[in-house]
Design a protein around this motif. Structure first.
Motif, PDB file in Angstrom:
ATOM      1  N   LEU A  81     -16.191 -99.264  27.857  1.00  0.00           N
ATOM      2  CA  LEU A  81     -15.184 -99.362  28.111  1.00  0.00           C
ATOM      3  C   LEU A  81     -15.039-100.306  29.562  1.00  0.00           C
ATOM      4  CD1 LEU A  81     -13.231 -96.213  28.782  1.00  0.00           C
ATOM      5  CD2 LEU A  81     -12.964 -97.527  26.716  1.00  0.00           C
ATOM      6  N   ALA A  82     -14.181-101.632  29.803  1.00  0.00           N
ATOM      7  CA  ALA A  82     -13.934-102.855  30.469  1.00  0.00           C
ATOM      8  C   ALA A  82     -13.575-103.220  30.818  1.00  0.00           C
ATOM      9  CB  ALA A  82     -15.264-103.611  29.401  1.00  0.00           C
ATOM     10  N   ALA A  83     -13.753-103.436  32.573  1.00  0.00           N
ATOM     11  CA  ALA A  83     -12.534-103.670  32.981  1.00  0.00           C
ATOM     12  C   ALA A  83     -12.442-104.998  33.071  1.00  0.00           C
ATOM     13  CB  ALA A  83     -12.097-103.305  34.514  1.00  0.00           C
ATOM     14  N   GLU A  84     -12.563-105.841  32.748  1.00  0.00           N
ATOM     15  CA  GLU A  84     -12.979-107.620  32.411  1.00  0.00           C
ATOM     16  C   GLU A  84     -13.729-107.840  33.475  1.00  0.00           C
ATOM     17  OE1 GLU A  84     -15.064-108.925  30.125  1.00  0.00           O
ATOM     18  OE2 GLU A  84     -14.242-107.522  28.733  1.00  0.00           O
ATOM     19  N   GLY A  85     -14.572-108.589  33.411  1.00  0.00           N
ATOM     20  CA  GLY A  85     -14.839-108.963  35.286  1.00  0.00           C
ATOM     21  C   GLY A  85     -14.998-108.375  36.177  1.00  0.00           C
ATOM     22  N   ARG A  86     -15.082-107.342  36.196  1.00  0.00           N
ATOM     23  CA  ARG A  86     -15.043-106.073  37.466  1.00  0.00           C
ATOM     24  C   ARG A  86     -16.260-105.601  37.184  1.00  0.00           C
ATOM     25  NH1 ARG A  86      -9.687-103.996  40.576  1.00  0.00           N
ATOM     26  NH2 ARG A  86     -11.646-104.195  41.987  1.00  0.00           N
ATOM     27  N   TYR A  87     -16.107-104.755  36.190  1.00  0.00           N
ATOM     28  CA  TYR A  87     -17.081-102.908  36.429  1.00  0.00           C
ATOM     29  C   TYR A  87     -17.040-102.868  33.868  1.00  0.00           C
ATOM     30  CZ  TYR A  87     -12.874-100.433  36.615  1.00  0.00           C
ATOM     31  OH  TYR A  87     -11.378-100.003  37.032  1.00  0.00           O
ATOM     32  N   GLU A  88     -18.067-102.507  33.622  1.00  0.00           N
ATOM     33  CA  GLU A  88     -18.608-101.721  32.453  1.00  0.00           C
ATOM     34  C   GLU A  88     -18.611-100.529  32.858  1.00  0.00           C
ATOM     35  OE1 GLU A  88     -19.685-104.409  29.129  1.00  0.00           O
ATOM     36  OE2 GLU A  88     -21.574-102.937  29.345  1.00  0.00           O
ATOM     37  N   THR A  89     -18.021 -99.394  31.358  1.00  0.00           N
ATOM     38  CA  THR A  89     -18.182 -98.074  32.115  1.00  0.00           C
ATOM     39  C   THR A  89     -18.556 -97.967  30.357  1.00  0.00           C
ATOM     40  OG1 THR A  89     -16.377 -97.124  30.722  1.00  0.00           O
ATOM     41  CG2 THR A  89     -16.543 -97.663  33.967  1.00  0.00           C
ATOM     42  N   VAL A  90     -20.084 -96.645  30.389  1.00  0.00           N
ATOM     43  CA  VAL A  90     -20.108 -95.685  29.696  1.00  0.00           C
ATOM     44  C   VAL A  90     -20.205 -94.361  29.050  1.00  0.00           C
ATOM     45  CG1 VAL A  90     -22.133 -95.985  27.699  1.00  0.00           C
ATOM     46  CG2 VAL A  90     -22.339 -98.315  29.330  1.00  0.00           C
ATOM     47  N   HIS A  91     -19.336 -93.911  28.051  1.00  0.00           N
ATOM     48  CA  HIS A  91     -19.681 -92.251  27.680  1.00  0.00           C
ATOM     49  C   HIS A  91     -20.522 -92.711  27.064  1.00  0.00           C
ATOM     50  CE1 HIS A  91     -18.142 -88.943  25.964  1.00  0.00           C
ATOM     51  NE2 HIS A  91     -17.271 -88.445  26.829  1.00  0.00           N
ATOM     52  N   SER A  92     -21.731 -91.478  27.426  1.00  0.00           N
ATOM     53  CA  SER A  92     -22.264 -91.007  26.770  1.00  0.00           C
ATOM     54  C   SER A  92     -22.717 -89.609  25.747  1.00  0.00           C
ATOM     55  CB  SER A  92     -24.371 -91.199  27.038  1.00  0.00           C
ATOM     56  OG  SER A  92     -24.234 -92.765  27.331  1.00  0.00           O
ATOM     57  N   LEU A  93     -22.432 -89.151  24.168  1.00  0.00           N
ATOM     58  CA  LEU A  93     -22.649 -88.252  23.701  1.00  0.00           C
ATOM     59  C   LEU A  93     -23.777 -88.234  23.475  1.00  0.00           C
ATOM     60  CD1 LEU A  93     -19.656 -85.874  22.176  1.00  0.00           C
ATOM     61  CD2 LEU A  93     -21.947 -86.317  21.429  1.00  0.00           C
ATOM     62  N   THR A  94     -24.875 -86.948  23.497  1.00  0.00           N
ATOM     63  CA  THR A  94     -25.926 -86.974  22.811  1.00  0.00           C
ATOM     64  C   THR A  94     -25.943 -85.344  22.044  1.00  0.00           C
ATOM     65  OG1 THR A  94     -27.548 -88.676  24.221  1.00  0.00           O
ATOM     66  CG2 THR A  94     -28.829 -87.206  23.392  1.00  0.00           C
ATOM     67  N   TRP A  95     -26.216 -85.205  20.329  1.00  0.00           N
ATOM     68  CA  TRP A  95     -26.304 -84.390  19.697  1.00  0.00           C
ATOM     69  C   TRP A  95     -27.568 -84.046  19.125  1.00  0.00           C
ATOM     70  CZ3 TRP A  95     -25.502 -83.691  14.569  1.00  0.00           C
ATOM     71  CH2 TRP A  95     -25.631 -81.906  13.830  1.00  0.00           C
ATOM     72  N   LYS A  96     -27.987 -83.016  19.765  1.00  0.00           N
ATOM     73  CA  LYS A  96     -29.490 -83.205  18.710  1.00  0.00           C
ATOM     74  C   LYS A  96     -29.233 -81.888  17.695  1.00  0.00           C
ATOM     75  CE  LYS A  96     -34.305 -80.964  19.175  1.00  0.00           C
ATOM     76  NZ  LYS A  96     -35.244 -81.015  20.239  1.00  0.00           N
ATOM     77  N   LYS A  97     -29.430 -81.804  16.268  1.00  0.00           N
ATOM     78  CA  LYS A  97     -29.075 -81.568  15.321  1.00  0.00           C
ATOM     79  C   LYS A  97     -29.305 -79.890  14.922  1.00  0.00           C
ATOM     80  CE  LYS A  97     -29.904 -81.702   9.896  1.00  0.00           C
ATOM     81  NZ  LYS A  97     -31.311 -81.851   8.883  1.00  0.00           N
ATOM     82  N   ASP A  98     -28.104 -79.071  15.054  1.00  0.00           N
ATOM     83  CA  ASP A  98     -28.600 -77.839  14.847  1.00  0.00           C
ATOM     84  C   ASP A  98     -27.953 -77.185  16.082  1.00  0.00           C
ATOM     85  OD1 ASP A  98     -28.792 -78.081  11.856  1.00  0.00           O
ATOM     86  OD2 ASP A  98     -30.887 -77.850  12.126  1.00  0.00           O
ATOM     87  N   MET A  99     -28.072 -78.121  17.411  1.00  0.00           N
ATOM     88  CA  MET A  99     -27.444 -77.103  17.718  1.00  0.00           C
ATOM     89  C   MET A  99     -26.175 -77.464  18.620  1.00  0.00           C
ATOM     90  SD  MET A  99     -30.520 -76.720  19.828  1.00  0.00           S
ATOM     91  CE  MET A  99     -31.284 -76.768  18.135  1.00  0.00           C
ATOM     92  N   PRO A 100     -25.647 -76.210  18.782  1.00  0.00           N
ATOM     93  CA  PRO A 100     -24.361 -75.667  18.913  1.00  0.00           C
ATOM     94  C   PRO A 100     -23.467 -76.047  20.790  1.00  0.00           C
ATOM     95  CG  PRO A 100     -25.420 -74.102  20.232  1.00  0.00           C
ATOM     96  CD  PRO A 100     -26.365 -74.640  19.651  1.00  0.00           C
TER      97      PRO A 100
END
Length: 700
Positions: free
Chosen positions: A99-118
């Motif tokens: 997501l970005a607020a152009e010319g000011r900041y950019e955010t990144v939402h990271s989701l990590t999933w390992k196979k078979d993990m609940p």
């Protein structure tokens, strides 16, 4: 404004759903895969951003939110969806939503999933893409919206908050509250903010609540929840304005944790990690087991000595801070060849003549009174007895009787003044001089004498924070980040070392620190009747393979009392202490019988699912009723531990087994209780006789 599906991903038995609207906002929901996504998710609610950030000077959310919540501020409303990146390698899926607020900041939402993990792991980052500094005053690690999509309207009388309260020696008390009791139902018009914000402020992250929250939809048997992995101030927010209930959390913000962080142009800042899950189940135990299972990723990398969950002997409740070569040798003569793998020399080994041990931590010079032949002689005796020697340090603090107490230029300050509790001060862990000092005193001592186990204690909280950064809260965060980095240095310098996380017992049992350690102390309730209650509580927050539980055995103890104490250790990692040099042969037989049973069930402790049955405890200090904890292993075997407490003792206790077992019991502890228990018609039946008795069974 119409919500639209942006993307959805199948993550084992969960579905990750990303939603958007005409203004390019992005929301996130995590749902059980067997309860599919449809238009019911898009009910009477606006997009609630998956990234929650507040920059100083930006407009707050409406209405009445200031001082209550910083969510959905102008900083959030300014951002628009830019792109989503997906990486998949070696069974690990990473989804990054930008997501970005152009010319000011950019955010990144990271989701990590390992196979078979609940579960999934989440965190957020922000990068300054402008030309001027800005000050963060809130930046959360995760935000779940669309809770619950399966209920009509606001889900009246169907949604509950579960959280775990925690105070010294009474850790992990479950609190289950209808959201209406927290005034989290929407008003007649979606105007005013409703928010239940809770957490803890300071350097003991389990000093009030565990960093955990779960929401239950009781009508549809669905849970959502998270554990925050952070060793300093943190917060959870249960938030609502319309029919959509939201859960978010991470770092404690400016209002709650006195935290602000300056981000310079082109600089990036990342939040702590959070473990998140959703599940279709009627059992809170099953749901929390999904979150706790994340610890097993770290258990893969523990030192070789830890693979079989060996038994610990700690001399603290034997010598009470007076370890010496003579009394350690007396203990060794009794316990060698009994199956202990670690022998831990606890606090007091550094005590100088005329100075109490509990106010002199920090100098760490071996007492030549307690160890007149040199500590190396004692360590060699431990090794000769077939055990790995361990030693206690309170690395981050200094006591008022230590010379280090006066080294004020290297201690934490607030408002320019040294932070002082009743008799402790705190090292500035960001100070290179302190790192060098502790490297010599702590790591140097470990190497010099050949210790393979370190008990890392921590017996006071810094409070809201310290000088040295943009805010007191950021000073605290940096200091605790540096402390965690020093633990990693210990492991680099001594690769096979076993680390124990202790903080007045259980004040630091959060997933981040626990991932750095082999195990943690469950509590300081070392000799108390409430030990089984606390130990069972912790299955909802700490993996039992990492939960070190003490059985302190006394010469005056009856065999029934010894069995009660020893059986409690089956709820985690077994640690023995007490009057071991004074026990009778019959008393030792009861202890060793328990040690044998523990070794039989240790594979189930290491990997399994726990279920707690029994009386809801009104008082932990004065437990009444009964408790049965059943743990089912991945190979289909299981074990059950029953404790009867005070009050009216039932003639028998029956528990419906969560899975089918043969009607054959593999083994019973204590053996003389064999006729008190049976499995029949899918139920486990215990016959009880007296207050404060215990027995355990291994199930086929």
């Amino acid at each position: 404004m119409a919500l639209q599906l942006l993307k959805q991903y199948q993550l084992g038995d969960m579905t990750a759903i990303y939603m958007t609207d005409e203004k390019k906002k992005v929301g996130f929901a995590l749902l059980p895969a067997d309860m599919p996504y449809d238009d019911s998710v898009l009910k009477n609610q606006k997009i609630d951003s998956l990234v929650q950030v507040k920059i100083s000077g930006d407009i707050y959310n409406e209405a009445y939110g200031m001082g209550n919540s910083m969510r959905n501020s102008e900083s959030v409303r300014r951002m628009e969806f830019k792109e989503q990146k997906v990486e998949e390698k070696d069974g690990v899926l990473i989804i990054k939503t930008v997501l970005a607020a152009e010319g000011r900041y950019e955010t990144v939402h990271s989701l990590t999933w390992k196979k078979d993990m609940p579960y999934v792991r989440m965190r957020c980052s922000v990068r300054n893409t402008g030309e001027e500094n800005f000050d963060l005053e809130m930046f959360e690690s995760f935000s779940l919206s669309a809770i619950s999509p399966y209920l009509e309207g606001d889900g009246y009388n169907r949604l509950y908050l579960h959280r775990l309260r925690s105070v010294w020696s009474q850790e992990g008390r479950l609190e289950s509250i209808p959201i209406e009791d927290l005034q989290l139902e929407p008003a007649w018009e979606p105007h005013a903010v409703r928010c239940e914000k809770f957490g803890q402020v300071g350097s003991m992250p389990v000093n009030k609540f565990f960093p955990f929250a779960a929401i239950e939809d009781k009508a549809n048997h669905v849970f959502w929840g998270a554990q925050i992995a952070h060793n300093a101030s943190w917060q959870m927010e249960i938030y609502r304005k319309d029919d959509g209930l939201c859960v978010s959390g991470g770092l404690a913000d400016r209002d709650f944790g006195h935290w602000m962080k300056t981000v310079e142009p082109r600089e990036m800042f990342e939040t702590p990690e959070v473990i998140v899950s959703a599940a279709h189940t009627e059992s809170l135990d099953v749901f929390t087991g999904r979150l706790v299972k994340a610890a097993e990723e770290g258990l893969i990398n523990v030192p070789e000595a830890e693979k079989e969950l060996p038994i610990i002997f700690n001399e603290y409740c034997t010598t009470w801070g007076e370890p010496s070569h003579e009394n350690i040798c007396r203990i060794l003569d009794v316990i060698k060849n009994k199956g202990f793998q670690y022998f831990v020399i606890d606090c007091g080994w550094y005590r100088q003549e005329g100075v109490p041990w509990d106010i002199s931590m920090g100098d760490y010079e071996v007492s030549d009174v307690l160890f007149s032949e040199g500590l190396e002689t004692t360590v060699q005796r431990i090794k000769d007895a077939g055990m790995i020697p361990g030693i206690w340090f309170e690395i981050e603090t200094v006591g008022k009787a230590a010379r280090a107490y006066g080294m004020t230029e290297h201690l934490l300050k607030k408002d320019g003044k040294v932070i002082t509790s009743y008799f402790r001060r705190f090292w500035n862990m960001c100070d290179p001089w302190v790192e060098n000092y502790l490297t010599e005193k702590v790591i140097g001592t470990m190497k010099k004498y050949g210790f393979g186990y370190m008990k890392i204690d921590y017996n006071e909280t810094i409070g809201i924070g310290c000088d040295g950064a943009e805010s007191l809260g950021e000073g605290l965060r940096r200091n605790m980040e540096a402390a965690a980095a020093f633990y990693e240095k210990i492991k680099r310098e001594i690769p096979a070392v076993v680390l124990e996380n202790c903080a007045s017992g259980g004040h630091r049992l959060e997933p981040g620190l626990m991932s750095q350690m082999s195990m943690g102390s469950f509590s300081d309730a070392h000799e108390c009747l409430e030990i089984p209650v606390i130990a069972a509580n912790l299955h909802k927050a700490v993996h039992p393979a990492q939960s070190q539980i003490w059985a302190v055995v006394r010469q005056k103890d009856s065999l029934k009392r010894i069995a009660y104490s020893v059986a409690a250790t089956f709820l985690g990692r077994m640690c023995i202490s007490g009057d071991v040099t004074e026990l009778s042969g019959e008393q030792w037989d009861m202890v060793e019988e328990g040690m044998k049973f523990y070794k039989e069930i240790s594979p189930i402790i290491r990997s399994g699912q726990s279920y707690r049955f029994g009386t809801k405890m009104k008082s932990v200090r004065h437990p009444e009723g009964w408790q049965v904890l059943i743990r089912i292993g991945e190979n289909g075997e299981g074990y059950a531990v029953m404790h009867v407490f005070g009050g009216e003792v039932p003639e028998s206790v029956e528990v419906e087994l969560p899975v089918s077992f043969l009607e054959k019991i593999r083994s019973v502890y204590p053996k003389n209780a064999e006729k008190k228990v049976c499995v029949c018609d899918g139920r486990l039946k215990f016959r009880t006789e007296e207050e404060f008795e215990a027995l355990a069974v291994k199930l086929a």
